[in-house]
Motif scaffolding. Structure first.
Motif: not given
Length: 77
Positions: A44-48, A54-57, A61-66, A71-76
Motif C-alpha cells: 500500500d505504499e511506494i517503494v524505491f 529499499y525505501y518505503y512510503g 519519495i523523499i529519497t527519490v527527490s533528494y 528541486l527549485p530553491t527559494k532564497r529568503i
C-alpha cells in the motif's frame, strides 16, 4: 539499471508520480508495478530501490527527490 520505483499502477496518484519522475530526462529509473515485488508485507505504499536498499512510503519519495530531482530553491531575504 539499478534504481527502481515500485508503484501501484492501479492508483492514479502513484501513476502520476511515476510519470512525473520519468518525464525528467536526466533521471534513469525503471518504474515497476508494486505487485512484482515478492516478500513484501504491505503493498500500500511506494517503494524505491537504490543501491540494493529499499525505501518505503514517504522515505522512498523523499529519497527519490533528494537523490534524483533538481528541486527549485527559494532564497529568503
Amino acid at each position: 539499471m539499478g534504481n527502481k520505483l515500485y508503484i501501484d499502477k492501479s492508483c492514479k496518484i502513484c501513476k502520476t508520480y511515476g510519470a512525473y519522475i520519468t518525464s525528467e530526462k536526466s533521471i534513469k529509473m525503471e518504474i515497476e508495478d508494486i505487485n512484482s515485488l515478492e516478500n513484501l508485507e504491505s503493498k500500500d505504499e511506494i517503494v524505491f530501490k537504490c543501491d540494493d536498499k529499499y525505501y518505503y512510503g514517504v522515505d522512498g519519495i523523499i529519497t527519490v527527490s533528494y537523490t534524483h530531482l533538481t528541486l527549485p530553491t527559494k532564497r529568503i531575504v
